[in-house]
Design a protein around this motif. Structure first.
Motif, short mmCIF file in Angstrom:
data_model
loop_
_atom_site.label_atom_id
_atom_site.label_comp_id
_atom_site.label_asym_id
_atom_site.label_seq_id
_atom_site.Cartn_x
_atom_site.Cartn_y
_atom_site.Cartn_z
N SER A 166 -0.93 8.23 -2.83
CA SER A 166 -1.18 8.10 -1.39
C SER A 166 -2.67 7.94 -1.10
CB SER A 166 -0.65 9.34 -0.68
OG SER A 166 -0.84 9.26 0.71
N PRO A 167 -3.03 7.15 -0.06
CA PRO A 167 -4.44 7.02 0.30
C PRO A 167 -5.03 8.31 0.87
CG PRO A 167 -3.04 5.87 1.88
CD PRO A 167 -2.15 6.28 0.75
N SER A 168 -4.17 9.19 1.41
CA SER A 168 -4.65 10.48 1.91
C SER A 168 -3.46 11.41 2.10
CB SER A 168 -5.40 10.32 3.24
OG SER A 168 -4.51 9.93 4.28
N LEU A 169 -3.78 12.70 2.12
CA LEU A 169 -2.82 13.71 2.54
C LEU A 169 -3.28 14.18 3.90
CD1 LEU A 169 -0.62 15.89 2.36
CD2 LEU A 169 -2.22 17.29 1.02
N ASP A 170 -2.46 13.97 4.92
CA ASP A 170 -2.82 14.35 6.29
C ASP A 170 -2.04 15.61 6.67
OD1 ASP A 170 -4.23 12.03 6.17
OD2 ASP A 170 -3.24 11.06 7.87
N ILE A 171 -2.76 16.66 7.02
CA ILE A 171 -2.14 17.93 7.37
C ILE A 171 -2.43 18.24 8.84
CG2 ILE A 171 -2.11 20.42 6.93
CD1 ILE A 171 -2.68 19.87 4.04
N MET A 184 0.85 -1.20 0.00
CA MET A 184 0.00 0.00 0.00
C MET A 184 0.88 1.25 0.00
SD MET A 184 -2.91 1.08 2.77
CE MET A 184 -3.90 2.54 2.55
N PRO A 185 0.58 2.25 -0.83
CA PRO A 185 1.39 3.47 -0.84
C PRO A 185 1.40 4.16 0.52
CG PRO A 185 -0.09 3.38 -2.73
CD PRO A 185 -0.50 2.28 -1.83
N LYS A 186 2.46 4.89 0.77
CA LYS A 186 2.60 5.59 2.04
C LYS A 186 1.64 6.78 2.13
CE LYS A 186 7.56 4.55 2.45
NZ LYS A 186 7.68 3.77 1.20
N ILE A 187 1.20 7.08 3.34
CA ILE A 187 0.45 8.30 3.59
C ILE A 187 1.44 9.46 3.62
CG2 ILE A 187 -0.94 9.54 5.31
CD1 ILE A 187 -2.00 6.82 6.24
N VAL A 188 1.06 10.57 2.99
CA VAL A 188 1.87 11.79 3.07
C VAL A 188 1.34 12.63 4.23
CG1 VAL A 188 2.59 13.91 1.91
CG2 VAL A 188 2.39 11.78 0.61
N VAL A 189 2.24 13.01 5.13
CA VAL A 189 1.87 13.77 6.33
C VAL A 189 2.63 15.09 6.33
CG1 VAL A 189 1.76 13.77 8.84
CG2 VAL A 189 1.51 11.60 7.59
N LYS A 190 1.90 16.18 6.48
CA LYS A 190 2.51 17.51 6.44
C LYS A 190 2.46 18.17 7.83
CE LYS A 190 3.40 21.92 5.47
NZ LYS A 190 2.34 22.74 5.94
N PHE A 191 3.63 18.65 8.28
CA PHE A 191 3.72 19.44 9.51
C PHE A 191 4.20 20.84 9.16
CE2 PHE A 191 4.51 15.07 11.11
CZ PHE A 191 3.43 14.97 11.99
N GLY A 192 3.51 21.86 9.67
CA GLY A 192 3.88 23.24 9.38
C GLY A 192 4.88 23.78 10.37
N GLY A 193 5.40 24.96 10.06
CA GLY A 193 6.36 25.61 10.95
C GLY A 193 5.78 25.92 12.32
N SER A 194 4.46 26.16 12.39
CA SER A 194 3.82 26.44 13.67
C SER A 194 3.75 25.20 14.55
CB SER A 194 2.41 27.00 13.46
OG SER A 194 1.62 26.09 12.74
N ASN A 195 3.98 24.01 13.98
CA ASN A 195 4.02 22.77 14.76
C ASN A 195 5.39 22.53 15.38
OD1 ASN A 195 2.09 21.06 12.21
ND2 ASN A 195 1.38 22.27 13.93
#
Length: 458
Positions: free
Chosen positions: A219-224, A1-12
């Motif tokens: 990816s199955p989803s983009l998680d932000i 299964m393709p990897k989930i892409v997870v985004k973390f911002g500078g405020s995190n």
């Protein structure tokens, strides 16, 4: 299964507690990921400032890189326990800052910087974030690897400052590069032109980077992960008790972002529409379960009872007005103006016309340049050019907003009831948004009035 892409911002990534939450989130997925990171809070603005100062101050290269070294050294010392890993991570930071110093010295020597060099320098904030976060994840026992877009081939159309990803060229590169069963940490915000030059994906473009990678790998989803509760019915700083929006369509999310909602970059959904990849939005300060997104953005469309799902605003627009007794009927005026603005690299957001006035909605930062460009054109019939910058754009967004009768009436009645004058309005340009212009001083009351009408009535 393709990897989930997870985004973390500078405020995190502001403090140790924030980074601890990020690590816990990564662990909660329980599988290899593609993690996209923004620059640490404030670093991009610092680099932009350094770019300007370096043109006339040769000491900036040293002071800039020393500041960033001290900043990263302090983070690494606090957040990575293993001393060997501390040294390895700091060495990677040092090598990266050595490259940055070289470019800043070059700017000092020439007194100028090309667009390519400006893009290259601004991308260092994300590179440093990726290096540090990768070290932190390794210290937590996770198998991870930092990779840069120039290494895995995220190819763009080559436009400096606001590039678009070339998916036909990028997809095979990215899929091959991310094939290992490990977590990859990637700096957002930029890609590489066909010639190998760094091209930024627009200010705040790390969301678009992450969406592009999600499309490339299927990816199955983009998680932000944000520091707010996903999309709401209005900015919680302006209204009391805004409603949570559990689901939005791609187009609703795009319109809200375009008209000022800061949850997503306006181009985030662009790469995701055709492959139907959902965006799942979480709050890093809330429940860290990866199964409970606060808002899901997908291709599903829904019409609520009151139609309007959210009210947003932007202070970043202004109007260039072309006035004359017959400008609305004079052929060729608008064509000449739009062509000139296009050649000047100025984007037109909207055009509203009448018999005696052509009103062009532009980014506020472009108004003075647009005025100069249009002033230089021979335009018979135009008696006066005028700039209006003391305005705010307020937008009501939701599927069905132009189909259900009475929605516009309710909006205007709510504004009139609060004594707010609408300078200009537009409905129908998009089937899901009605927007209007008010004086800046009336912006907050406008959002409050519309929100009260659609969300606070018993």
């Amino acid at each position: 299964m393709p990897k989930i892409v997870v985004k973390f911002g500078g405020s995190n990534l502001k403090c140790k507690e924030d980074v601890t939450r990020v690590v816990q989130v990564v662990k909660n997925y329980g599988q290899p990921l593609v993690i996209v990171v923004s620059a640490f809070y404030g670093v991009t603005n610092f680099l932009i400032d350094a770019l300007e100062k370096a043109r006339y101050d040769e000491l900036v290269a040293d002071s800039c890189t020393k500041y960033l070294y001290d900043l990263k050294h302090e983070s690494i010392s606090r957040l990575i326990r293993d001393e060997n890993l501390q040294c390895t991570t700091l060495q990677e930071v040092n090598v990266t800052l050595g490259e940055l110093k070289k470019y800043l010295h070059g700017i000092a020597l020439t007194g100028d910087a090309s667009l390519a060099l400006e893009d290259h320098v601004q991308a260092f904030g994300e590179k440093l974030s990726a290096i540090v976060l990768n070290g932190i994840l390794k210290d937590e026992g996770l198998t991870s690897k930092v990779v840069f877009p120039e290494q895995f081939g995220l190819i763009t159309d080559g436009e400096f400052g606001n590039a678009s990803v070339n998916f036909s060229r990028s997809v095979p590169n990215v899929r091959e590069a991310f094939a290992e069963d490990i977590t990859y940490v990637v700096p957002g915000f930029y890609g590489i032109s066909e010639e190998g030059k760094t091209t930024l994906l627009g200010r705040g473009g790390s969301d678009y980077s992450a969406a592009s990678l999600a499309r490339c790998i299927g990816s199955p989803s983009l998680d932000i992960w944000k520091d707010v509760d996903g999309f709401l019915s209005a900015d919680p700083k302006l209204v009391n008790k805004p409603k949570q929006i559990s689901h939005l369509s791609y187009t609703e999310a795009a319109e809200l972002a375009y008209f000022g909602a800061k949850i997503l970059h306006p181009r985030t959904v662009e790469p995701l529409i055709d492959p139907h990849i959902p965006v799942r939005i979480f709050n890093i300060h809330g429940n860290l379960s990866v199964e409970k997104p606060l808002t899901v953005v997908s291709n599903e469309k829904s019409v609520t009872h009151d139609v309007v799902k959210s009210v947003t605003y932007s202070d970043n627009f202004g109007i260039l007005k072309l006035k004359g007794p017959g400008v609305g009927l004079k052929p060729g005026i608008l064509a000449k103006v739009t062509t000139a603005l296009h050649h000047a690299g100025i984007n037109i957001s909207s055009v509203l016309t009448s018999q005696i006035s052509i009103n062009i909605l532009l980014a506020k930062k472009d108004l003075q340049n647009a005025y100069a460009v249009v002033s230089a054109i021979e335009l018979s019939g135009v008696g006066r050019l005028q700039i209006a910058d003391d305005i705010a754009v307020v937008a009501a967004v939701g599927h069905g907003i132009t189909d259900k009768y009475g929605i516009s009436a309710r909006i205007f009645t709510s504004l009139a009831g609060d004594g707010i004058n609408v300078i200009m309005s537009c409905s129908g340009a998009s089937p899901i948004v009605s927007y209007f212009l008010v004086k800046t001083e009336d912006r907050t009351r406008s959002v409050e009035a519309i929100h009260k009408e659609f969300f606070e009535k018993v």
